[in-house]
Enzyme design. Structure first.
Site, PDB file in Angstrom:
ATOM      1  CB  SER A 182     -34.820-102.656 -36.767  1.00 21.37           C
ATOM      2  OG  SER A 182     -33.675-102.883 -35.978  1.00 21.37           O
ATOM      3  CG  HIS A 210     -38.849-103.163 -38.662  1.00 19.46           C
ATOM      4  ND1 HIS A 210     -39.394-101.910 -38.526  1.00 19.46           N
ATOM      5  CD2 HIS A 210     -38.024-103.311 -37.606  1.00 19.46           C
ATOM      6  CE1 HIS A 210     -38.901-101.315 -37.453  1.00 19.46           C
ATOM      7  NE2 HIS A 210     -38.067-102.150 -36.872  1.00 19.46           N
ATOM      8  CE  LYS A 239     -40.953-101.736 -34.420  1.00 20.62           C
ATOM      9  NZ  LYS A 239     -39.882-102.604 -33.995  1.00 20.62           N
TER      10      LYS A 239
HETATM   11  C1  LIG Z   1     -39.413-102.845 -32.554  1.00 20.43           C
HETATM   12  C2  LIG Z   1     -38.738-104.157 -32.539  1.00 20.43           C
HETATM   13  C3  LIG Z   1     -38.941-105.046 -31.477  1.00 20.43           C
HETATM   14  C4  LIG Z   1     -39.685-104.658 -30.239  1.00 20.43           C
HETATM   15  O1  LIG Z   1     -41.052-104.682 -30.410  1.00 20.43           O
HETATM   16  P1  LIG Z   1     -41.955-103.858 -29.387  1.00 20.43           P
HETATM   17  O2  LIG Z   1     -43.322-104.419 -29.597  1.00 20.43           O
HETATM   18  O3  LIG Z   1     -41.836-102.430 -29.771  1.00 20.43           O
HETATM   19  O4  LIG Z   1     -41.417-104.133 -28.014  1.00 20.43           O
HETATM   20  C5  LIG Z   1     -38.382-106.292 -31.572  1.00 20.43           C
HETATM   21  N1  LIG Z   1     -37.623-106.652 -32.626  1.00 20.43           N
HETATM   22  C6  LIG Z   1     -37.382-105.816 -33.638  1.00 20.43           C
HETATM   23  C7  LIG Z   1     -36.548-106.276 -34.790  1.00 20.43           C
HETATM   24  C8  LIG Z   1     -37.923-104.534 -33.630  1.00 20.43           C
HETATM   25  O5  LIG Z   1     -37.670-103.695 -34.619  1.00 20.43           O
END
Ligand SMILES: *Cc1c(COP(=O)(O)O)cnc(C)c1O
Length: 382
Positions: A182, A210, A239
Site C-alpha cells: 500500500s 490495492h 478502494k
Molecule cells: C486499505 C487497506 C485495508 C483496509 O481496508 P478497509 O476496507 O479500508 O478497512 C487492508 N489492507 C490493505 C493492504 C489496505 O491497503
C-alpha cells in the site's frame, strides 16, 4: 498517578515534537477526482478511488435504490437478521471474478483481516508475515496468538530460512502478504510465495486491497501470477470497488468456517444493503471495461517516465524524502499549487522513509500528470 487527560496531553506533545502528530482535515468529494479542503478545490492524488467509481451514476443509483427499498442499515449481524440477499449476490460475483468457489463479505477490509487469521491460527501455530504488510494483517496475526515470524520485504530467501527454522515446531502455518503494497506500490512475488508455502505446508493469504480493479486485468495481484496458488484471497470493497466492506474469496469449506467462527463476522453488524449494492455495481463496471481498469497504471507509468523513475507495478508511486518534516513541507508546497498529495510518515512507513505517495486514477488527464511531474521535479531538485 497520571490523570487520563494529562496522559493524552503529554503523548500529543511528544508526537508534535517529532512531527508525528496527525490531525483530521475536512474533506468533501463532489466528483471522483477532486477534494475540497479549506475552501480550495484540489486535484487529488491521494484517493484510493482508482476507477473514480464512487461518483459513477450507476453506482450511486444502486446505493440510492437500496436505501429506498431496504433502509440505511442492516439492523443486526449477518447470523441474526442482517444477511441481506444483496450481500450474498455480491459474494457470488466476487467469487466468480476472483476464480474462487465461495466468498465472505465483512464490514471492512480491516475487519476481514482481524477475523480471518485468528479463525485459522492459534497459539500452537505460526504466522509468517512480510515486514511491510498492512497494519490490519499484523492486527490479525497478533489477535490469533500464533508465533509471528517477520520476513524482510519480498525476500523469499529470508522466508525460506524462517520456515526451515520454525515451521516444524508449529501445528499449522500461515503466510501473510499484501498483493500490492500500500505504501510502496510494488507487487508481492506471489508465485515464489506460493511455491514456498506448498513446500512448507503453509496457507498463503494475499491482501489485495490495492490490486482489485487495477492489476491482473482487474482481478487483482493473484491474477498477475497465473501459476500462483493462493487459497486465501482477501481484499476490500472500499478502494477501486468504490463502496465500503471487505471480503475473503476461498474454498467452500473455508468460507463456511469463516462465516460460523470469524468473530468480526459473528459479532459485528452486516454490511448496509446500500454498500453491498454500490460495490456490486462497481464490480460490474470494472468487469465490463478493460480500458478503464488499465488506465490507473498507465497514468502512473506516464508520471514515472516524466520523472525518470522505474516503471510502476501498480497505480501507487512513492517518492521517498526521508524525514517527516521534509514530506510535510513538500505536500504543503504541492497543495499551494492545487495538488493534494498526502505525506506519509512513520509509523505508517519505517523510520526515515517519510514520503509523498501518489495514487493515480483512471480520470487523471495527461496534462494533469505532466503538471504534477513538473511540480515534483522542481521540489525534489530544489
Ligand atoms: C486499505 C487497506 C485495508 C483496509 O481496508 P478497509 O476496507 O479500508 O478497512 C487492508 N489492507 C490493505 C493492504 C489496505 O491497503
Amino acid at each position: 498517578m497520571q490523570t487520563l487527560d494529562a496522559y493524552a496531553a503529554s503523548k500529543l506533545a511528544e508526537l508534535e515534537a517529532r512531527d508525528l502528530l496527525r490531525r483530521l482535515k475536512r474533506d468533501t468529494r463532489s466528483d471522483g477526482l477532486h477534494v475540497e479542503r479549506n475552501s480550495q478545490r484540489l486535484l487529488s492524488f491521494s484517493c484510493n478511488d482508482y476507477l473514480n467509481l464512487t461518483h459513477h451514476p450507476e453506482v450511486k443509483a444502486a446505493a440510492i435504490e437500496a436505501v429506498e427499498r431496504y433502509g440505511a442499515g442492516a439492523g443486526a449481524s449477518r447470523l441474526i437478521t442482517g444477511n441481506h440477499p444483496l450481500i450474498e449476490e455480491l459474494e457470488e460475483t466476487l467469487a466468480a471474478w476472483k476464480g474462487a468457489d465461495a466468498a465472505c463479505v465483512f464490514g471492512s477490509g480491516y475487519l476481514a483481516n482481524a477475523g480471518i487469521t485468528p479463525t485459522l491460527a492459534q497459539a500452537e501455530d505460526a504466522v509468517f508475515i512480510d515486514a511491510l504488510a498492512h497494519a490490519c494483517l499484523w492486527a490479525g496475526a497478533k489477535l490469533s496468538g500464533a508465533r509471528v515470524h517477520v520476513f524482510r520485504h519480498n525476500d523469499l530467501a529470508h522466508l525460506r530460512d524462517l520456515m526451515a527454522t520454525h515451521r516444524a515446531a508449529a501445528r499449522r502455518a500461515l503466510v501473510l502478504t499484501d498483493g500490492v503494497f500500500s505504501m510502496d506500490g510494488d507487487l508481492a512475488p506471489l508465485d515464489g510465495l506460493s511455491t514456498l508455502s506448498a513446500e512448507y505446508d503453509a496457507w498463503l493469504l494475499c491482501d489485495d486491497a490495492h490490486g482489485l480493479g487495477v492489476v491482473g486485468r482487474g482481478r487483482g495481484a493473484t491474477h498477475v501470477f497465473p501459476s500462483a496458488d493462493v487459497p486465501l484471497k482477501m481484499g476490500t470493497l472500499s478502494k477501486a470497488a468504490a463502496s465500503y466492506g471487505g471480503y475473503l474469496c476461498a474454498s467452500a469449506p473455508v468460507i463456511d468456517l469463516i462465516k460460523t467462527r470469524a468473530r468480526t463476522v459473528v459479532y459485528s453488524t452486516g454490511l448496509p444493503p446500500a454498500s453491498a449494492a454500490a460495490a456490486h455495481a462497481a464490480l460490474k463496471l470494472m468487469r465490463e471495461d478493460a480500458a478503464l481498469v488499465a488506465a490507473p497504471v498507465q497514468n502512473a507509468a506516464r508520471f514515472c517516465a516524466a520523472l525518470g523513475l522505474p516503471a510502476p507495478e501498480s497505480p501507487i508511486v512513492p517518492v521517498i524524502l526521508g524525514d517527516a518534516r521534509r514530506a510535510l513541507d513538500a505536500a504543503r508546497a504541492l497543495e499551494a499549487q492545487g495538488f493534494l498529495v498526502a505525506p506519509i510518515r512513520p509509523p505508517t512507513v519505517p523510520a526515515n522513509t517519510a514520503r509523498l505517495r501518489f495514487a493515480f486514477t483512471a480520470a487523471h488527464t495527461h496534462a494533469d500528470i505532466e503538471r504534477l511531474a513538473a511540480a515534483v521535479r522542481a521540489l525534489v531538485s530544489g
